[in-house]
Design an enzyme around this catalytic site. Structure first.
Site, PDB file in Angstrom:
ATOM      1  N   ARG A 113       0.883  -1.172   0.000  1.00  0.00           N
ATOM      2  CA  ARG A 113       0.000   0.000   0.000  1.00  0.00           C
ATOM      3  C   ARG A 113       0.919   1.221   0.000  1.00  0.00           C
ATOM      4  O   ARG A 113       1.704   1.434   0.931  1.00  0.00           O
ATOM      5  CB  ARG A 113      -0.925  -0.030   1.217  1.00  0.00           C
ATOM      6  CG  ARG A 113      -1.929   1.132   1.270  1.00  0.00           C
ATOM      7  CD  ARG A 113      -1.437   2.180   2.224  1.00  0.00           C
ATOM      8  NE  ARG A 113      -2.442   3.206   2.519  1.00  0.00           N
ATOM      9  CZ  ARG A 113      -2.176   4.322   3.163  1.00  0.00           C
ATOM     10  NH1 ARG A 113      -0.941   4.580   3.592  1.00  0.00           N
ATOM     11  NH2 ARG A 113      -3.103   5.199   3.400  1.00  0.00           N
ATOM     12  N   ASP A 123       1.739   4.875   0.441  1.00  0.00           N
ATOM     13  CA  ASP A 123       1.167   5.977   1.200  1.00  0.00           C
ATOM     14  C   ASP A 123       1.214   7.290   0.423  1.00  0.00           C
ATOM     15  O   ASP A 123       2.244   7.642  -0.158  1.00  0.00           O
ATOM     16  CB  ASP A 123       1.938   6.140   2.527  1.00  0.00           C
ATOM     17  CG  ASP A 123       1.425   7.273   3.372  1.00  0.00           C
ATOM     18  OD1 ASP A 123       0.271   7.200   3.827  1.00  0.00           O
ATOM     19  OD2 ASP A 123       2.178   8.254   3.565  1.00  0.00           O
ATOM     20  N   VAL A 182       0.518   8.978  -2.375  1.00  0.00           N
ATOM     21  CA  VAL A 182       1.321   9.137  -3.590  1.00  0.00           C
ATOM     22  C   VAL A 182       1.167  10.524  -4.202  1.00  0.00           C
ATOM     23  O   VAL A 182       1.990  10.934  -5.028  1.00  0.00           O
ATOM     24  CB  VAL A 182       0.991   8.052  -4.635  1.00  0.00           C
ATOM     25  CG1 VAL A 182       1.284   6.669  -4.087  1.00  0.00           C
ATOM     26  CG2 VAL A 182      -0.448   8.146  -5.105  1.00  0.00           C
ATOM     27  N   GLU A 209      -2.586   5.128  -2.190  1.00  0.00           N
ATOM     28  CA  GLU A 209      -3.437   6.097  -1.490  1.00  0.00           C
ATOM     29  C   GLU A 209      -3.188   7.457  -2.118  1.00  0.00           C
ATOM     30  O   GLU A 209      -2.033   7.873  -2.274  1.00  0.00           O
ATOM     31  CB  GLU A 209      -3.110   6.166   0.001  1.00  0.00           C
ATOM     32  CG  GLU A 209      -4.007   7.156   0.735  1.00  0.00           C
ATOM     33  CD  GLU A 209      -3.351   7.830   1.930  1.00  0.00           C
ATOM     34  OE1 GLU A 209      -4.079   8.499   2.688  1.00  0.00           O
ATOM     35  OE2 GLU A 209      -2.125   7.710   2.098  1.00  0.00           O
ATOM     36  N   ASP A 260     -11.262   7.454  -0.853  1.00  0.00           N
ATOM     37  CA  ASP A 260     -11.639   8.345   0.242  1.00  0.00           C
ATOM     38  C   ASP A 260     -13.061   8.874   0.086  1.00  0.00           C
ATOM     39  O   ASP A 260     -13.767   9.075   1.078  1.00  0.00           O
ATOM     40  CB  ASP A 260     -10.672   9.530   0.322  1.00  0.00           C
ATOM     41  CG  ASP A 260      -9.363   9.177   1.010  1.00  0.00           C
ATOM     42  OD1 ASP A 260      -9.273   8.069   1.583  1.00  0.00           O
ATOM     43  OD2 ASP A 260      -8.430   9.993   0.971  1.00  0.00           O
ATOM     44  N   ASP A 261     -13.473   9.111  -1.161  1.00  0.00           N
ATOM     45  CA  ASP A 261     -14.800   9.706  -1.371  1.00  0.00           C
ATOM     46  C   ASP A 261     -15.913   8.820  -0.819  1.00  0.00           C
ATOM     47  O   ASP A 261     -16.927   9.328  -0.333  1.00  0.00           O
ATOM     48  CB  ASP A 261     -15.040   9.952  -2.866  1.00  0.00           C
ATOM     49  CG  ASP A 261     -14.371  11.229  -3.356  1.00  0.00           C
ATOM     50  OD1 ASP A 261     -13.562  11.795  -2.605  1.00  0.00           O
ATOM     51  OD2 ASP A 261     -14.659  11.645  -4.495  1.00  0.00           O
ATOM     52  N   ASP A 274      -6.194   6.875   9.237  1.00  0.00           N
ATOM     53  CA  ASP A 274      -6.232   8.327   9.015  1.00  0.00           C
ATOM     54  C   ASP A 274      -7.560   8.933   9.446  1.00  0.00           C
ATOM     55  O   ASP A 274      -7.595   9.952  10.152  1.00  0.00           O
ATOM     56  CB  ASP A 274      -6.014   8.636   7.535  1.00  0.00           C
ATOM     57  CG  ASP A 274      -4.548   8.848   7.198  1.00  0.00           C
ATOM     58  OD1 ASP A 274      -3.782   9.245   8.095  1.00  0.00           O
ATOM     59  OD2 ASP A 274      -4.171   8.600   6.044  1.00  0.00           O
ATOM     60  N   GLN A 275      -8.659   8.324   9.006  1.00  0.00           N
ATOM     61  CA  GLN A 275      -9.964   8.938   9.233  1.00  0.00           C
ATOM     62  C   GLN A 275     -10.360   8.897  10.701  1.00  0.00           C
ATOM     63  O   GLN A 275     -11.179   9.708  11.140  1.00  0.00           O
ATOM     64  CB  GLN A 275     -11.023   8.258   8.363  1.00  0.00           C
ATOM     65  CG  GLN A 275     -10.708   8.301   6.878  1.00  0.00           C
ATOM     66  CD  GLN A 275     -10.468   9.712   6.349  1.00  0.00           C
ATOM     67  OE1 GLN A 275     -10.953  10.693   6.900  1.00  0.00           O
ATOM     68  NE2 GLN A 275      -9.703   9.809   5.275  1.00  0.00           N
ATOM     69  N   GLY A 304      -7.663   8.557  13.267  1.00  0.00           N
ATOM     70  CA  GLY A 304      -6.553   9.212  13.951  1.00  0.00           C
ATOM     71  C   GLY A 304      -6.421  10.684  13.664  1.00  0.00           C
ATOM     72  O   GLY A 304      -5.837  11.420  14.467  1.00  0.00           O
TER      73      GLY A 304
END
Length: 614
Positions: free
Chosen positions: A259, A261, A263, A298, A323-324, A392-393, A395
């Site tokens: 994955r 991170d 990019v 990502e 993410d959307d 992320d979402q 933290g």
């Protein structure tokens, strides 16, 4: 097979070790071996590289590279930093009793991802402690364990994105052998391993790369500081360093996917972008190893070039995070409108995410104050990784709070249903399956006081666009880290046990019902009713059909469902008593003449399949 050009300390057997380093900024390079007996050996220049085969060196020997007889630094390609990022590097023997000879990896369509942070997933915080829970994850329906970054970071507490020695496996997690044990155990259970790698920046503490060569550039700046030099003078060797790192995890550790991170922060305007070069190298290595290797990006750019084939001008990556989808679900269920959530919250946003992938496809973004993204219509849904929670979402919320503390139980179930019954590759964040309540705040354990204070101030600035009250937890305080440890006892009773069973059943249905498997955009339709706050997702495979109905309303409604004519069987109903519901009004079998009216409770969802005419 050991390559002659592989960087770092490569143990050759018979107490012989080859040391190789790229150091164009040094006139003279030496290796100072510390154990078992201290001595200094010269390295011989080969252009900008320096190399030597040294006798009398075996695994466990510790060493520093010495630049111009003055500065001593850890190996940029160190395989192990047993004393941390500032200490000496250690020679590693990569021999390991692998038991996965018959493992060829999983096709991406079979991935059900489970993201975890090694340090907080268990009380011990080690790779070996993770192994004890693999059978539980497999029973849940997980097919791929995704590890947050494990490259050596400062101290023992960090998310992992401050890695300073990218080839070295974090010492406090169990080092390289511990990681191999975990990968081997996953493969024995038929589970893939995804490793999160960071190629957009380096951690600030213990980062000595700039002493060796022009790894960084002042031409660009990222939100984390200096950008890596992927397209400037001497960038060829820098790109090679990171490509070699990716292949290292795949070859030496049998990792199945990486994955990549953020990019969007890899700033590179060369004709052959680094990401495309990495994709080509990974594909070539996969063919050589005769197993599947996937690259998952990502990015917040909503750019389809990441997953388009190289023949069509893309980078040829296998999938990217969506993410959307997260923002659309989160905005709908929480009503939050701060920060980037101001661009979401409507039922139409989730409709578009389910149908097309990207919600913002050239549309004007209020949050960004400009048009954002490009259309992903026509990209197969299986090229997107969807989630309702991730590191992320959670933290990057001030308190690190999870959906379990923000939503009602019914809404939490609805979020699970939308995710698992979506056409995308689903990802759970550790503990999500049973409604873990422990937060996942940001934490570090830096030794530089100024850096610690800079991190604290940076976190405060990051939350300026949100109207959260109070102060964020102190990232440096050990109690912040300890608060993130999972409390797995929760899943044994009450709503937590129900939620765990619900996830397990939904994953079972996803596997067993053909219409819920991998599909093309032409094998699905999305219907929306703003009046009733309803979304329906109809999917088909051959003559088999499935229809999922998601009710986002706050009161009971009699709703007409768009069900094609035929006999339909109810496969799942979140209002059934076994799922902690209030009792369902939907029959187990029903006949549709093209439309069917059912009474749906608030935040309920149902799944039907159409019986074959045969």
């Amino acid at each position: 097979m050991i390559s002659r050009t592989e960087l770092g300390a490569i143990y050759l057997g018979d107490r012989r070790c080859r040391f190789r380093v790229w150091a164009p900024l040094a006139q003279k390079m030496e290796v100072r071996i510390l154990t078992p007996q201290e001595r200094v050996e010269p390295l011989h220049p080969e252009g900008a590289y320096h190399q030597a085969v040294v006798e009398g060196v075996q695994p466990g020997c510790r060493y520093f590279f010495r630049l111009d007889r003055r500065r001593e630094r850890p190996d940029p390609a160190s395989r192990f930093q047993p004393e941390g990022v500032h200490g000496p590097s250690e020679v590693v023997d990569h021999e390991f009793p692998w038991e996965d000879a018959g493992w060829f990896g999983l096709p991406l369509r079979d991935y059900v991802l489970y993201e975890l942070h090694v340090g907080t997933f268990t009380r011990e915080g080690t790779f070996e402690a993770v192994i004890r829970h693999l059978d539980e994850l497999r029973d849940l329906g997980i097919t791929a364990v995704e590890l947050m970054p494990v490259a050596q970071f400062p101290g023992g507490r960090n998310w992992g994105y401050d890695g300073a020695s990218l080839f070295a496996v974090q010492n406090s997690y169990g080092g390289p052998r511990g990681l191999k044990k975990l990968v081997n155990a996953c493969h024995q259970r038929g589970m893939a391993v995804v490793l999160d790698v960071v190629y957009n920046h380096m951690g600030p503490e213990g980062n000595y790369l700039a002493d060796f060569g022009p790894y960084f550039t002042n031409r660009y700046q990222t939100q984390w500081g200096q950008a890596l030099n992927f397209d400037g003078p001497d960038s060829g060797a820098v790109r090679r360093f990171f490509v070699e790192n990716a292949l290292y995890w795949v070859s030496r550790f049998h990792v199945d996917a990486l994955r990549l991170d953020a990019v969007h922060a890899i700033l590179d305007f060369s004709a052959l972008p680094f990401l495309e070069e990495l994709s080509m190298a990974a594909q070539e290595r996969a063919e050589r190893l005769n197993r599947r290797v996937h690259l998952i990006a990502e990015s917040d750019l909503n750019d389809t070039r990441l997953v388009r084939s190289r023949e069509l001008g893309g980078f040829g990556l296998d999938a990217q995070w969506l993410d959307d989808f997260h923002h659309a679900v989160h905005g709908l269920l929480t009503g939050e409108k701060d920060g980037y959530y101001e661009d979401f919250g409507g039922l139409s946003h989730l409709e578009k995410a389910l149908r097309d992938g990207f919600v913002y496809a050239g549309d004007f973004s209020v949050h960004r104050r400009r048009p954002h993204g490009r259309s992903s219509r026509g990209i197969p849904p299986g090229r997107f990784v969807a989630f309702t929670q991730n590191h992320d979402q959670i933290g990057n919320r001030m308190a690190g709070d999870r959906l379990s503390t923000l939503l009602s139980f019914e809404a939490e179930k609805l979020a699970a249903g939308v995710l698992i019954l979506s056409p995308f590759i689903p990802l759970l964040f550790m503990g999500q399956e049973y409604g873990e309540t422990a937060p996942f705040p940001y934490f570090v354990s830096h030794s530089d006081r100024d850096l610690v204070e800079a991190v604290r101030q940076g976190r405060r600035r990051e939350f300026a666009g949100f109207r959260w009250a109070g102060e964020p937890p102190d990232p440096q305080d050990e109690t912040t880290f300890l608060s993130a440890k999972l409390n797995r006892d929760l899943c044994r009773s009450g709503r937590h046990r129900v939620l765990l069973d619900l996830h397990r059943e939904l994953f079972r249905l996803r596997r067993s019902l053909a219409p819920l498997g991998p599909c093309s955009p032409e094998e699905m339709e999305v219907f929306r009713s703003e009046q009733h706050r309803l979304l329906c997702l109809r999917r088909w495979k051959g003559n088999e059909q499935a229809l999922a109905a998601f009710h986002f309303g706050d009161r009971p409604e009699s709703i007409e469902l768009p069900m094609p004519p035929g006999r339909w069987q109810k496969r799942f109903d979140s209002e059934d008593a076994q799922w902690g519901g209030r009792g369902s009004d939907a029959p187990g079998r029903l006949e549709s003449g093209g439309r069917l009216t059912l009474k749906l409770h608030p935040k309920a969802f149902l799944l039907f399949t159409r019986e074959s005419d045969a």
